[in-house]
Structures are given as structure tokens and as C-alpha cells.
Design a protein around this motif. Structure first.
Motif, PDB file in Angstrom:
ATOM      1  N   LEU A 118       0.837  -1.187   0.000  1.00 54.58           N
ATOM      2  CA  LEU A 118       0.000   0.000   0.000  1.00 54.58           C
ATOM      3  C   LEU A 118       0.875   1.242   0.000  1.00 54.58           C
ATOM      4  CD1 LEU A 118      -2.647  -0.989   2.726  1.00 54.58           C
ATOM      5  CD2 LEU A 118      -2.700  -1.479   0.280  1.00 54.58           C
ATOM      6  N   PHE A 119       0.474   2.263  -0.753  1.00 53.54           N
ATOM      7  CA  PHE A 119       1.188   3.543  -0.788  1.00 53.54           C
ATOM      8  C   PHE A 119       0.177   4.649  -0.541  1.00 53.54           C
ATOM      9  CE2 PHE A 119       2.811   7.307  -3.054  1.00 53.54           C
ATOM     10  CZ  PHE A 119       4.055   7.438  -2.450  1.00 53.54           C
ATOM     11  N   LYS A 120       0.412   5.426   0.509  1.00 53.15           N
ATOM     12  CA  LYS A 120      -0.516   6.490   0.905  1.00 53.15           C
ATOM     13  C   LYS A 120      -1.944   5.965   1.023  1.00 53.15           C
ATOM     14  CE  LYS A 120       2.829   9.425   0.957  1.00 53.15           C
ATOM     15  NZ  LYS A 120       3.395   9.834   2.279  1.00 53.15           N
ATOM     16  N   GLY A 121      -2.040   4.753   1.566  1.00 51.91           N
ATOM     17  CA  GLY A 121      -3.337   4.137   1.816  1.00 51.91           C
ATOM     18  C   GLY A 121      -3.981   3.464   0.627  1.00 51.91           C
ATOM     19  N   LYS A 122      -3.314   3.461  -0.528  1.00 53.13           N
ATOM     20  CA  LYS A 122      -3.877   2.874  -1.734  1.00 53.13           C
ATOM     21  C   LYS A 122      -3.080   1.651  -2.159  1.00 53.13           C
ATOM     22  CE  LYS A 122      -6.976   6.096  -1.983  1.00 53.13           C
ATOM     23  NZ  LYS A 122      -8.391   5.800  -1.691  1.00 53.13           N
ATOM     24  N   TRP A 123      -3.783   0.628  -2.598  1.00 53.68           N
ATOM     25  CA  TRP A 123      -3.188  -0.631  -3.024  1.00 53.68           C
ATOM     26  C   TRP A 123      -2.455  -0.440  -4.352  1.00 53.68           C
ATOM     27  CZ3 TRP A 123      -6.688  -5.364  -4.646  1.00 53.68           C
ATOM     28  CH2 TRP A 123      -5.862  -6.459  -4.983  1.00 53.68           C
ATOM     29  N   LEU A 248       0.205  -1.839 -16.933  1.00 58.32           N
ATOM     30  CA  LEU A 248      -1.053  -1.195 -16.542  1.00 58.32           C
ATOM     31  C   LEU A 248      -0.975  -0.420 -15.236  1.00 58.32           C
ATOM     32  CD1 LEU A 248      -3.539  -4.074 -17.459  1.00 58.32           C
ATOM     33  CD2 LEU A 248      -2.659  -2.252 -18.930  1.00 58.32           C
ATOM     34  N   GLY A 249       0.199   0.105 -14.906  1.00 58.03           N
ATOM     35  CA  GLY A 249       0.311   0.910 -13.695  1.00 58.03           C
ATOM     36  C   GLY A 249      -0.612   2.115 -13.686  1.00 58.03           C
ATOM     37  N   PHE A 250      -0.961   2.632 -14.859  1.00 62.37           N
ATOM     38  CA  PHE A 250      -1.843   3.795 -14.948  1.00 62.37           C
ATOM     39  C   PHE A 250      -3.251   3.503 -14.438  1.00 62.37           C
ATOM     40  CE2 PHE A 250      -2.372   1.580 -18.984  1.00 62.37           C
ATOM     41  CZ  PHE A 250      -3.744   1.618 -19.197  1.00 62.37           C
ATOM     42  N   LEU A 251      -3.594   2.222 -14.293  1.00 57.03           N
ATOM     43  CA  LEU A 251      -4.906   1.865 -13.758  1.00 57.03           C
ATOM     44  C   LEU A 251      -4.977   2.000 -12.236  1.00 57.03           C
ATOM     45  CD1 LEU A 251      -5.845  -1.289 -15.876  1.00 57.03           C
ATOM     46  CD2 LEU A 251      -6.641   1.074 -16.167  1.00 57.03           C
ATOM     47  N   ASP A 252      -3.824   2.158 -11.587  1.00 56.06           N
ATOM     48  CA  ASP A 252      -3.820   2.360 -10.143  1.00 56.06           C
ATOM     49  C   ASP A 252      -4.361   3.749  -9.804  1.00 56.06           C
ATOM     50  OD1 ASP A 252      -2.862  -0.015  -8.888  1.00 56.06           O
ATOM     51  OD2 ASP A 252      -0.861   0.393  -9.668  1.00 56.06           O
ATOM     52  N   HIS A 253      -4.632   3.963  -8.523  1.00 59.85           N
ATOM     53  CA  HIS A 253      -5.088   5.265  -8.038  1.00 59.85           C
ATOM     54  C   HIS A 253      -4.036   6.331  -8.363  1.00 59.85           C
ATOM     55  CE1 HIS A 253      -6.208   8.421  -5.165  1.00 59.85           C
ATOM     56  NE2 HIS A 253      -7.403   7.869  -5.132  1.00 59.85           N
ATOM     57  N   PRO A 254      -4.451   7.557  -8.711  1.00 64.11           N
ATOM     58  CA  PRO A 254      -3.474   8.612  -9.013  1.00 64.11           C
ATOM     59  C   PRO A 254      -2.408   8.819  -7.940  1.00 64.11           C
ATOM     60  CG  PRO A 254      -5.647   9.323  -9.702  1.00 64.11           C
ATOM     61  CD  PRO A 254      -5.834   7.988  -9.014  1.00 64.11           C
ATOM     62  N   LYS A 255      -2.729   8.559  -6.659  1.00 62.80           N
ATOM     63  CA  LYS A 255      -1.693   8.641  -5.620  1.00 62.80           C
ATOM     64  C   LYS A 255      -0.570   7.651  -5.887  1.00 62.80           C
ATOM     65  CE  LYS A 255      -4.420  10.249  -1.649  1.00 62.80           C
ATOM     66  NZ  LYS A 255      -4.874   9.914  -0.264  1.00 62.80           N
ATOM     67  N   VAL A 256      -0.931   6.500  -6.440  1.00 60.72           N
ATOM     68  CA  VAL A 256       0.049   5.451  -6.703  1.00 60.72           C
ATOM     69  C   VAL A 256       0.905   5.789  -7.922  1.00 60.72           C
ATOM     70  CG1 VAL A 256       0.329   2.974  -7.202  1.00 60.72           C
ATOM     71  CG2 VAL A 256      -1.416   3.740  -5.591  1.00 60.72           C
ATOM     72  N   TRP A 257       0.411   6.677  -8.797  1.00 62.28           N
ATOM     73  CA  TRP A 257       1.237   7.117  -9.924  1.00 62.28           C
ATOM     74  C   TRP A 257       2.540   7.730  -9.417  1.00 62.28           C
ATOM     75  CZ3 TRP A 257      -2.816  10.136 -13.392  1.00 62.28           C
ATOM     76  CH2 TRP A 257      -3.783   9.213 -13.840  1.00 62.28           C
ATOM     77  N   MET A 262       8.345   7.500  -8.937  1.00 62.72           N
ATOM     78  CA  MET A 262       9.501   7.621  -8.037  1.00 62.72           C
ATOM     79  C   MET A 262      10.278   6.318  -7.949  1.00 62.72           C
ATOM     80  SD  MET A 262       9.663  10.735  -6.931  1.00 62.72           S
ATOM     81  CE  MET A 262      10.690  10.648  -5.459  1.00 62.72           C
ATOM     82  N   GLN A 263       9.591   5.201  -7.792  1.00 64.06           N
ATOM     83  CA  GLN A 263      10.285   3.925  -7.619  1.00 64.06           C
ATOM     84  C   GLN A 263      10.673   3.298  -8.945  1.00 64.06           C
ATOM     85  OE1 GLN A 263       9.693   0.426  -7.893  1.00 64.06           O
ATOM     86  NE2 GLN A 263      11.171  -0.259  -6.360  1.00 64.06           N
ATOM     87  N   GLY A 264       9.876   3.554  -9.995  1.00 66.31           N
ATOM     88  CA  GLY A 264      10.135   2.929 -11.288  1.00 66.31           C
ATOM     89  C   GLY A 264      11.064   3.713 -12.186  1.00 66.31           C
ATOM     90  N   PHE A 265      11.118   5.043 -12.018  1.00 63.21           N
ATOM     91  CA  PHE A 265      12.006   5.859 -12.855  1.00 63.21           C
ATOM     92  C   PHE A 265      13.061   6.605 -12.038  1.00 63.21           C
ATOM     93  CE2 PHE A 265      13.016   9.947 -14.955  1.00 63.21           C
ATOM     94  CZ  PHE A 265      13.744   9.431 -16.024  1.00 63.21           C
ATOM     95  N   TRP A 266      12.617   7.463 -11.101  1.00 64.39           N
ATOM     96  CA  TRP A 266      13.569   8.279 -10.339  1.00 64.39           C
ATOM     97  C   TRP A 266      14.602   7.412  -9.614  1.00 64.39           C
ATOM     98  CZ3 TRP A 266      14.286   8.229  -4.993  1.00 64.39           C
ATOM     99  CH2 TRP A 266      15.155   9.205  -4.492  1.00 64.39           C
ATOM    100  N   TYR A 267      14.125   6.395  -8.899  1.00 59.46           N
ATOM    101  CA  TYR A 267      15.037   5.544  -8.137  1.00 59.46           C
ATOM    102  C   TYR A 267      16.001   4.803  -9.049  1.00 59.46           C
ATOM    103  CZ  TYR A 267      16.670   1.423  -5.620  1.00 59.46           C
ATOM    104  OH  TYR A 267      17.456   0.422  -5.114  1.00 59.46           O
ATOM    105  N   ARG A 268      15.497   4.233 -10.132  1.00 51.38           N
ATOM    106  CA  ARG A 268      16.358   3.461 -11.029  1.00 51.38           C
ATOM    107  C   ARG A 268      17.360   4.372 -11.735  1.00 51.38           C
ATOM    108  NH1 ARG A 268      15.264  -1.073  -9.503  1.00 51.38           N
ATOM    109  NH2 ARG A 268      17.374  -1.400 -10.214  1.00 51.38           N
ATOM    110  N   LEU A 269      16.962   5.623 -12.031  1.00 52.34           N
ATOM    111  CA  LEU A 269      17.908   6.583 -12.602  1.00 52.34           C
ATOM    112  C   LEU A 269      18.984   6.940 -11.582  1.00 52.34           C
ATOM    113  CD1 LEU A 269      18.695   8.416 -14.970  1.00 52.34           C
ATOM    114  CD2 LEU A 269      17.152  10.160 -14.017  1.00 52.34           C
ATOM    115  N   LEU A 270      18.596   7.073 -10.323  1.00 53.60           N
ATOM    116  CA  LEU A 270      19.554   7.375  -9.262  1.00 53.60           C
ATOM    117  C   LEU A 270      20.580   6.248  -9.121  1.00 53.60           C
ATOM    118  CD1 LEU A 270      20.248   9.440  -7.047  1.00 53.60           C
ATOM    119  CD2 LEU A 270      18.721   8.178  -5.521  1.00 53.60           C
ATOM    120  N   VAL A 271      20.131   5.010  -9.221  1.00 51.95           N
ATOM    121  CA  VAL A 271      21.054   3.867  -9.197  1.00 51.95           C
ATOM    122  C   VAL A 271      22.077   4.006 -10.317  1.00 51.95           C
ATOM    123  CG1 VAL A 271      21.264   1.372  -9.535  1.00 51.95           C
ATOM    124  CG2 VAL A 271      19.405   2.288  -8.121  1.00 51.95           C
ATOM    125  N   ASP A 272      21.608   4.322 -11.518  1.00 48.15           N
ATOM    126  CA  ASP A 272      22.511   4.434 -12.669  1.00 48.15           C
ATOM    127  C   ASP A 272      23.502   5.572 -12.500  1.00 48.15           C
ATOM    128  OD1 ASP A 272      21.283   2.287 -13.802  1.00 48.15           O
ATOM    129  OD2 ASP A 272      20.308   3.390 -15.426  1.00 48.15           O
TER     130      ASP A 272
END
Length: 301
Positions: A118-123, A248-257, A262-272
């Protein structure tokens, strides 16, 4: 019911620990906290709820800390469960465990749990984040955390793995500021792990040939043989697009976007970026790279 010992790594987890321990109490004979010298009420809460507390300095190596804890608690119960402080067992999972533990065949040595984040209360239901199957319960004495700088999994010395249906809930209640700081540290650990795959400056385990969950082994194979071979920077963008659109991540709640970005792009870019900086600083010298990881990133190797 077969006995269970729980092991939880902590550092300043007063926000989550009571919830975690409360979910374990109905099924566990022992609850053991491996604490990295918390400065908040973590120890007070743990002791107040009847947990045993052990302390060991954190050296930025999760596998080393967890294995120290496993050896230290010396579980005598039939089973051991590993759980993070910001996770908890759902009531349905508690009932499932109660119903099956006394009837598990002798050739089963590990149990996979299905994690629901859950992220900010959303699955986080899409984007490849559900279901996540993790080996979290093992026959005491038959499981250890693989020796790896990041993306560590529990491995078994033998036996089959049983997968349960109900959910282990992962719900961190901290602020986004805390989340960013945590992932800044994760990024260095993961960068060190990626660099080690290329330069082999410290010995680690491989999931090949050991008993581990099939999903974990499959993801590791894709990561090592495909993702890590793509150009730095580009791969983080491709991964985010794959996850947000094709999975289909876009089908999640906008809070989950926010989480997917952050976890799918920002974090992975930071690793690189960390990988790039380390390579530039050490010019491919394995000894310098090992010292860089140890001294600049403060990671125990």
C-alpha cells in the motif's frame, strides 16, 4: 500448532512496530527484534509487547544484519518467519497459517507469502507489484539470507516451497521525505550490487542451484541478463514505461502514480547515476572500486 519464531530488523520503527508485533502475537511463540541502536521508542515498544531485543550496529548490509540475527536468536521452534517492521499479517493470513502449519508435509522447508503493498493508503495493484511472492517462513535452521549487497532473498538448504494465498501487508506510514532518504541509501547499495556483477570485488551468492521462490529467481534472471545490459539512464526510462503502460500501472489510483514514477524511474535513474560516478572515480580498478564502496558509500563488504 507448530511453533514459530519471528525476526524483525529495526531502526527507529516506533510508528510501525506495535502494529507488526500485534499481528504476529496470535501465531508466534517468540518475537525477536534485531535493532540497530534506535534513538526513538522502538526498544520501549518492543519490550512492552513482550518481544526479545538484540542489538547490533548497522553496517549498510541487510543480509549481514539478518544472518547475524538468525544466528543470535538460535530459534528452537519448528518455523522461523522474517518480517519487516512496516509489514503485518492480514487476519486472513493469520487464519491460513493457523490452519495449515500442523499439516505441512515433511518435505516442505519453506513457505512463500504473497505481499500486498500500500502507498498512501492505496493498493499498488498494477505495474507488476501484485502479487509479489516472497519466501518468508522456513524450517528453523534451514534458511539464510543470501549474501548480496541488495535485492536479497531467503534461500533454503533443501526441501520444497509451499505458497500461501492470503496477504502479507506492506504499508509504510512515513513521509515522502523519509521515503526519498531511504531510497537514496538503497540506490547506493543497488549500485554496488550491479558493479559487483561486473567487477566481482566481493563474493556473493547466486540463486541458481539453491531453493528459492520461482518468482524471485525469474526476476533475478531478467534483471541480470536483460536490464543490467541496457545503457545507463535509458533503461530506467524503458522500465518505467514498461511498468506504467504495458503492466497497466496507470490503472492504479493517481496517488500510486507517484510511487510508480519515483520507484520505477527516479530511483532506477539514481542507481545508474551512482554506477556512473563510481566507475568514473575508479577507472575500472577493482581494488579502488572495493574501497570506494566501503569508504565512500559506507557499505560493509
Amino acid at each position: 500448532m507448530s511453533g514459530i519464531t519471528a525476526i524483525i530488523l529495526t531502526y527507529n520503527e516506533e510508528l510501525h512496530l506495535g502494529r507488526c508485533i500485534a499481528s504476529l502475537t496470535p501465531i508466534c511463540d517468540r518475537i525477536c527484534i534485531i535493532d540497530s541502536f534506535s534513538t526513538d521508542r522502538t526498544i520501549e515498544i518492543a519490550k512492552g509487547l513482550g518481544a526479545e531485543v538484540y542489538q547490533n550496529p548497522w553496517e549498510n548490509n541487510y543480509a549481514a544484519q539478518l544472518n547475524w540475527g538468525i544466528n543470535q536468536i538460535n530459534a528452537k521452534t519448528d518455523w522461523t518467519i522474517r518480517i519487516d517492521a512496516d509489514e503485518y499479517l492480514s487476519p486472513e493470513l493469520i487464519n491460513e497459517l493457523k490452519s495449515i502449519l500442523t499439516s505441512i508435509p515433511n518435505d516442505v522447508s519453506g513457505i512463500e507469502l504473497t505481499r500486498k503493498v500500500l502507498f498512501k493508503g492505496k493498493w499498488i495493484r498494477f505495474g507488476g507489484f501484485y502479487p509479489i511472492h516472497l519466501l518468508r517462513i522456513w524450517r528453523s535452521g534451514q534458511g539464510l539470507c543470501e549474501s548480496r549487497l541488495m535485492d536479497e532473498h531467503m534461500i533454503l538448504s533443501g526441501g520444497k516451497i509451499l505458497r500461501l494465498q492470503e496477504n502479507l501487508i506492506d504499508e509504510n506510514l512515513n513521509s515522502i521525505h523519509w521515503w526519498v532518504n531511504k531510497h537514496n541509501n538503497y540506490a547506493r547499495r543497488e549500485a554496488a550490487d550491479i558493479l559487483n556483477q561486473e567487477f566481482s570485488f566481493v563474493e556473493t551468492t547466486d540463486l541458481a542451484g539453491v531453493e528459492v521462490g520461482k518468482q524471485a529467481a525469474s526476476k533475478r534472471k531478467v534483471k541480470n541478463n536483460l536490464y543490467n545490459k541496457l545503457p545507463l539512464g535509458l533503461r530506467s526510462l524503458l522500465y518505467f514505461c514498461f511498468r506504467f503502460f504495458l503492466q497497466l500501472g496507470f490503472l492504479d489510483h493517481p496517488k500510486v502514480w507517484i510511487f510508480h514514477f519515483m520507484q520505477g524511474f527516479w530511483y532506477r535513474l539514481l542507481v545508474d547515476i551512482n554506477v556512473y560516478e563510481a566507475k568514473a572515480a575508479c577507472q575500472g580498478d577493482v581494488f579502488r572500486l572495493r574501497e570506494y564502496v566501503r569508504n565512500e558509500w559506507k557499505i560493509k563488504i
